[in-house]
Motif scaffolding. Structure first.
Motif: not given
Length: 311
Positions: A167-176
């Motif tokens: 889920d790259i969308g979720l990753h980009l919301q909080n990459p760390w």
């Protein structure tokens, strides 16, 4: 290059050689769970490995498309959680401003645990993701397969290919912080173990079908020549951690992926079929995406209802 695979057929475990061809029968050799892994650990060379699987055993011949054949991820232990899927992130050269200098110091890429090996799907199995997914991304990757000996030393067995759906969308919301959540999507893997060094170049095409028709297509390249870091450095650094050197552990190490459908503006939906046509190696990996409903945890008998404010 020799190819080895394992499967289950009518309650028994078998091994086979080569890639099954459409419409042609396959010759299967009965093996015990762990037999192929033990042959890898014996380290007596390729021919000894193949002979240990094929010699002195009664064989069965079945149709390659027999629905009772269940192909297995390479070296997967049965009845055991002693296998692990992990992966590197941000490895491809396209994600760096310049190519590496020949003497550039190694800097380990980001890494994460994807899941237990028993979570793997093979060709045709569904890829389950949470229905709350923000934006999915398919990732065609080389997967290196290792098995640890009794002392915990990792032995390279060969390579195969995987779809590191996430889920790259979720990753980009909080990459760390949210990347581990984003990676909690099913992973699919081809059952074919290529008995050779990690490939320098893998080429193919991604096809995403919706309603039986192609909705998006794109070419991809992966393999050691596409990766910014040096693969031996990545592997040696990874196995420097004792947690990955437990006796008997099978490790599936994903080497990372380049940009794909999400970067081109396409959005994967529930029911889409993702196919990797790995033309350079003559194999296909195809799976349907399924959105699973969110299920809340409940309390067992004898406990206050889960989520209750009662003390």
């Amino acid at each position: 290059m020799p190819i080895l695979y394992e499967c289950e057929y009518r309650g028994r475990r078998y091994a086979g050689l080569g890639l099954p061809k459409p419409g042609e029968p396959v010759l299967l050799y009965p093996v015990s769970d762990g037999q192929v892994r033990a042959a890898v650990l014996a380290g007596r060379g390729l021919q000894a490995l193949l002979q240990s699987v094929t010699s002195g055993r009664e064989t069965v011949t079945v149709a390659g498309d027999d629905p009772e054949i269940h192909y297995l991820p390479p070296l997967l232990p049965s009845g055991s959680g002693n296998s692990l899927i992990t992966g590197f992130m941000g490895t491809h050269r396209s994600k760096y401003p310049a190519p590496p200098a020949p003497d550039e110091e190694f800097r380990a890429p980001n890494w994460l645990i994807k899941g237990n090996g028993s979570w793997l799907e093979t060709n045709g199995g569904p890829l389950n993701v949470t229905a709350s997914a923000v934006a999915l991304l398919e990732e065609p990757e080389v997967a290196l397969v290792f098995v640890n000996d009794e002392s915990g030393a990792p032995h390279y067995a060969g390579y195969t290919f995987a779809n590191d759906l996430n889920d790259i969308g979720l990753h980009l919301q909080n990459p760390w912080g949210w990347t581990p959540y984003a990676k909690l999507c099913d992973t699919s893997m081809t059952p074919w173990l290529f008995l050779g060094e990690p490939p320098r170049t893998v080429t193919g095409q991604i096809i995403i079908e919706r309603g039986g028709a192609a909705a998006w297509k794109g070419d991809f390249t992966c393999g050691a020549d596409s990766i910014f870091q040096r693969v031996p450095d990545m592997v040696n650094h990874l196995f420097s951690f004792p947690g990955l050197r437990r006796a008997g552990l099978v490790s599936y190490v994903l080497l990372g992926s380049d940009k794909a459908s999400w970067h081109a503006g396409f959005r994967i939906a529930d029911g889409d079929r993702i196919t990797f046509d790995l033309a350079s190696h003559g194999v296909v990996l195809s799976n349907e995406v399924r959105y699973a409903p969110v299920v809340e945890a409940t309390a067992s008998a004898g406990f206050t209802a889960w989520g209750s404010s009662e003390s």
